[in-house]
Design an enzyme around this catalytic site. Sequence first.
Site, mmCIF file in Angstrom:
data_model
loop_
_atom_site.group_PDB
_atom_site.id
_atom_site.type_symbol
_atom_site.label_atom_id
_atom_site.label_comp_id
_atom_site.label_asym_id
_atom_site.label_seq_id
_atom_site.Cartn_x
_atom_site.Cartn_y
_atom_site.Cartn_z
ATOM 1 N NE ARG A 69 -6.352 0.052 -10.967
ATOM 2 C CZ ARG A 69 -5.470 1.329 -12.031
ATOM 3 N NH1 ARG A 69 -5.374 1.878 -11.546
ATOM 4 N NH2 ARG A 69 -4.436 0.156 -12.106
ATOM 5 C CB CYS A 105 -0.747 0.206 1.130
ATOM 6 S SG CYS A 105 -2.200 1.452 0.992
HETATM 7 C C1 LIG Z 1 -9.771 1.589 -4.225
HETATM 8 C C2 LIG Z 1 -8.650 -0.248 -3.980
HETATM 9 C C3 LIG Z 1 -7.927 -0.216 -2.755
HETATM 10 C C4 LIG Z 1 -6.976 -1.321 -2.963
HETATM 11 N N1 LIG Z 1 -6.764 -1.514 -1.102
HETATM 12 C C5 LIG Z 1 -5.321 -2.436 -1.253
HETATM 13 C C6 LIG Z 1 -5.738 -3.520 0.189
HETATM 14 O O1 LIG Z 1 -6.632 -3.088 0.794
HETATM 15 N N2 LIG Z 1 -4.429 -4.052 -0.260
HETATM 16 C C7 LIG Z 1 -3.505 -4.329 -1.214
HETATM 17 O O2 LIG Z 1 -3.180 -5.066 -1.030
HETATM 18 N N3 LIG Z 1 -4.440 -3.164 -2.243
HETATM 19 C C8 LIG Z 1 -4.792 -2.529 -2.951
HETATM 20 N N4 LIG Z 1 -4.660 -2.240 -4.022
HETATM 21 C C9 LIG Z 1 -3.975 -2.432 -4.948
HETATM 22 C C10 LIG Z 1 -4.999 -3.464 -5.657
HETATM 23 O O3 LIG Z 1 -5.352 -4.172 -4.986
HETATM 24 C C11 LIG Z 1 -3.816 -3.817 -6.607
HETATM 25 O O4 LIG Z 1 -2.615 -4.649 -6.171
HETATM 26 C C12 LIG Z 1 -4.240 -2.810 -7.743
HETATM 27 O O5 LIG Z 1 -4.872 -2.027 -7.888
HETATM 28 C C13 LIG Z 1 -3.587 -2.998 -9.443
HETATM 29 O O6 LIG Z 1 -4.390 -3.775 -9.882
HETATM 30 P P1 LIG Z 1 -5.691 -3.322 -11.306
HETATM 31 O O7 LIG Z 1 -4.540 -3.474 -12.257
HETATM 32 O O8 LIG Z 1 -5.480 -4.764 -11.724
HETATM 33 O O9 LIG Z 1 -5.890 -2.798 -10.461
HETATM 34 C C14 LIG Z 1 -6.411 -1.014 -4.109
HETATM 35 C C15 LIG Z 1 -6.574 -1.094 -5.150
HETATM 36 C C16 LIG Z 1 -7.972 0.213 -5.364
HETATM 37 C C17 LIG Z 1 -7.805 0.455 -6.511
#
Ligand SMILES: Cc1cc2nc3c(=O)[nH]c(=O)nc-3n(C[C@H](O)[C@H](O)[C@H](O)COP(=O)(O)O)c2cc1C
Length: 326
Positions: A225, A100
């Site tokens: 996302r 994070c």
């Molecule tokens: C709204 C939001 C909340 C997120 N909360 C977390 C979380 O609680 N823990 C975590 O490891 N990653 C969190 N992430 C990151 C996602 O797990 C992921 O690693 C990141 O969005 C990239 O993947 P994507 O391109 O498929 O979205 C969050 C991402 C978003 C957009």
Amino acid sequence: MRIGAIEIWPPIVLAPMSGVTNRTMRALYKPFGLGLTVTEFVSSNALKYGSKRTMEMIDQHGLERPVSTQLWGDDPQTMAFAAKVVRECGADIVDINFGCPAPKVTKTNGGSACLRDPDRCEAIMRAVVEAVDCPVTMKMRLGWSEEQLVYIDVARRAQEAGVKALTLHARTAKQFYKGNADWEHIARLKRAVDIPVIGNGDLDDAQLAMDRMRASGVDAIMLGRATLGNPWLISQIRDLMEGRAMQPAPSAADRLRYAIAHYHAMLDEWGEVRAVPQMRKHVALYLKNVPGAAQLRERLMRLDRAADAIALIEETIVGLERPLAA
Ligand SMILES: Cc1cc2nc3c(=O)[nH]c(=O)nc-3n(C[C@H](O)[C@H](O)[C@H](O)COP(=O)(O)O)c2cc1C
């Protein structure tokens, strides 16, 4: 993919998303073809006090198992204590967050800030592995910054410590969500360790997901996302993984019908006051590519009653289908 003794099929993981992937969401999206779901991240410190909100975040629906419960914190003993709590509350897997980038987390050295100190990462992983009788996994970014790409070092330490799988979101903490996830790093990580690797970042198309999975050699992919407002992406990837022709994307009207079902599920479990603000975000995403979406979103933002929001979605469906009927 196997994580410890747990068989994961299909190798598609719903990304932990704070404020989004509560038990209702995980249960709703599971049947689209998720092999594993992860809770929102939970503060290990907050678990010490057992606040009602925190306990809700680790709560399970029952339909979405196996569930991995994700923890963040910078203190090995507190993380170990929190791991025991979530395990007692039903976690099948305990996941450690070293990814994070949000200042409210990194200012106390949590999340991706831990990557600035690989020794501390190792101490946390060892303490958590020692504390629970279930598999422990870890999710990280490449490092704090481009100058400090520590992911291979931390991954090797994880493997040594008894961590059973790793997820890499291939961006640095400093990048937040800018630029692109660099899947070359994910391929490099896969070659560097023996435990399963889950690749994550920017997978927003089924064929792209398959190509990335093959090219990097990862054991599973994690989707974040792009699934919001479009859980059909999950079933399309599952189709390709299981050798079937990919189901076509649903029509806009069918997407909105599903949005109404999603709305009702949230209302049933969280009540109107909590469901309405959450559903504003979700419905806005289900509206993607619907003619007049911008105006509809604006109207939706002003509605405080679920019944009014649902009526607006129903009216939109009728509008979408009227030309067809004619
Ligand atoms: C709204 C939001 C909340 C997120 N909360 C977390 C979380 O609680 N823990 C975590 O490891 N990653 C969190 N992430 C990151 C996602 O797990 C992921 O690693 C990141 O969005 C990239 O993947 P994507 O391109 O498929 O979205 C969050 C991402 C978003 C957009």
